[in-house]
Design a protein around this motif. Sequence first.
Motif, PDB file in Angstrom:
ATOM      1  N   LEU A 327       0.856  -1.189   0.000  1.00 53.07           N
ATOM      2  CA  LEU A 327       0.000   0.000   0.000  1.00 53.07           C
ATOM      3  C   LEU A 327       0.889   1.235   0.000  1.00 53.07           C
ATOM      4  N   GLU A 328       0.597   2.156  -0.925  1.00 54.95           N
ATOM      5  CA  GLU A 328       1.327   3.420  -0.972  1.00 54.95           C
ATOM      6  C   GLU A 328       0.671   4.404  -0.010  1.00 54.95           C
ATOM      7  N   LEU A 329       1.453   4.919   0.908  1.00 57.95           N
ATOM      8  CA  LEU A 329       0.939   5.838   1.914  1.00 57.95           C
ATOM      9  C   LEU A 329       1.225   7.275   1.478  1.00 57.95           C
ATOM     10  N   PRO A 330       0.226   8.149   1.452  1.00 59.58           N
ATOM     11  CA  PRO A 330       0.473   9.552   1.081  1.00 59.58           C
ATOM     12  C   PRO A 330       1.463  10.205   2.039  1.00 59.58           C
ATOM     13  N   LYS A 331       2.139  11.236   1.570  1.00 61.82           N
ATOM     14  CA  LYS A 331       3.083  11.951   2.421  1.00 61.82           C
ATOM     15  C   LYS A 331       2.361  12.500   3.651  1.00 61.82           C
TER      16      LYS A 331
END
Length: 407
Positions: A327-331
Motif C-alpha cells: 500500500l502506498e501511503l500519502p506523504k
Amino acid sequence: MAHASEYGRQPRVLLVEDDPQDAFIVEELLADSGLSVRLEWVRSVDEARRALTALRPECVLLDLGLPDAHEFSALSAVIEEAGDAAVVVLTGLADEQAGMAALTAGAQDYLVKGRVEPEWLGRTLRYAMQRKQAEQAAVALHAERMRAKENERLERGLLPTPLLHSMPIEVASRYRASRGSATPGPGGAALRGRASATLGGDFFDVVESDDKVVHAVIGDVCGHGPDEAALGVCLRIAWRALVLSGVTGAALLRQLERLLEAERPGTEIFVTMSTLVLEPDQRTVRIWRAGHPGMLLHDGDRVKLAEPRHTPALGLPVEVDWHEEVLELPKGGGITLYTDGLFERRLPGAPARWLGEEGMLELARRYAHLDGERFLDALIADVESVTAPDAPADDLAVVHLRWKDPA
C-alpha cells in the motif's frame, strides 16, 4: 434478607427436627416472636436435602441430634445443600459446646433447647439471615475485585505500550470491552471497559525493529471471556517476540497459527489478524491480512477505506498461503486499524439495520481533519451514538498510526 419486606414475601424457614414435641414448641415460639415466617417441618437429613432443593428457604433450623446423623454430618449435609440459606443449629442442654463447634463448621448461630424465649428466637433467626447475606455480599465483592485485577492484567497484556525508538511515528489507540466505563490505559492511551466488562480477545501491538522498520498488528480472537482474552495475550506476545527476532509476513502468520492450534481451548476458535510493516521511506506499507476487516487510509483531511486482499483467518481447517499486499501511503498520511466491534453495530429501528464499514467510513470522514487522539475519540463516540440503545456491543480495538510532520 432478614424480613419479609426485603423479599416481597415472608421468609421461609425449614425446621429439621425428629421430635414432634420439640417441633411444636418451635412453632409456638415463632408464633409469639413477632417474626412473620412460613415454617416447613421435616424429620430427617434425607428429607431436609429434598426440601432444600424444592423450597429454597432463607433459613434452616437444624437439630444436631437427628437419628440419621452422626456428630456434625447433618450440619455438613445441610450446609452443602443450603445455598443462600442461613443455618441455625439446635442443641440440647448438655451439648452447648456442640453449638459453639457448629459456628466454626459454618453455621450462622446456635440455640439451646429449653433456654429459648420467643423474642430471642425471632431475633436470632433475623440476625442469622442478615449475617448470611453479609457473608455472601463479602464473597461477591471479593470475587469482583479478583475479576477486576485479572481484567487489568489481561488488558495490559492485550494492549501494550508501543515499543518505538527513533522512527517519527505517532500512535493513538483505544479499546472498549463489551460493557464498561472509560479508564486510563498504558502509555496514556484511554482503555474502555474494566472490571464489570466482558473482555474479549481483541489485541494490538506496535514495535520498531533494529533496522528502523515499524511493525504493527491488530487481531481478534473469536468469542468473549477470560480464555479468549488470555489467548489474545499469548498471540500478541508471540507476535512481538517473533517480529523482534526477524520473522515477518507469511512465515510470521504460520508460526502464530501453530501456536494458536496448540493453545486454543477448542478447534472452533479462530483468529482474524492484520500484520503490517511500515518501511523507513515513510511511503510504503506491506500488509498481510488473515480474515481481518479493512483499514482507514488518511491523506491530509481526507479518509478512505482500504481493503487489501485477504485470505482466511488463522486456525481454520483450510490450506492457506497468506499474500503480501503493498500500500502506498500519502506523504504525512496515516492508517487506522480496527476490529469488527467498531462497525458491526445494529442501528435503531426495524427491520434490523447495521452500520457496516461503509457507514463507519461516513462517520470517519467528519473527523478526518483531527489528529489521531481526537479522531479516535470522535469516531468511537459517533459510532456509539448511532448504535441502537438495546443492542449488545462487541469489544473493539482501534489503532491510529501516522508519520510525524517534520516541521
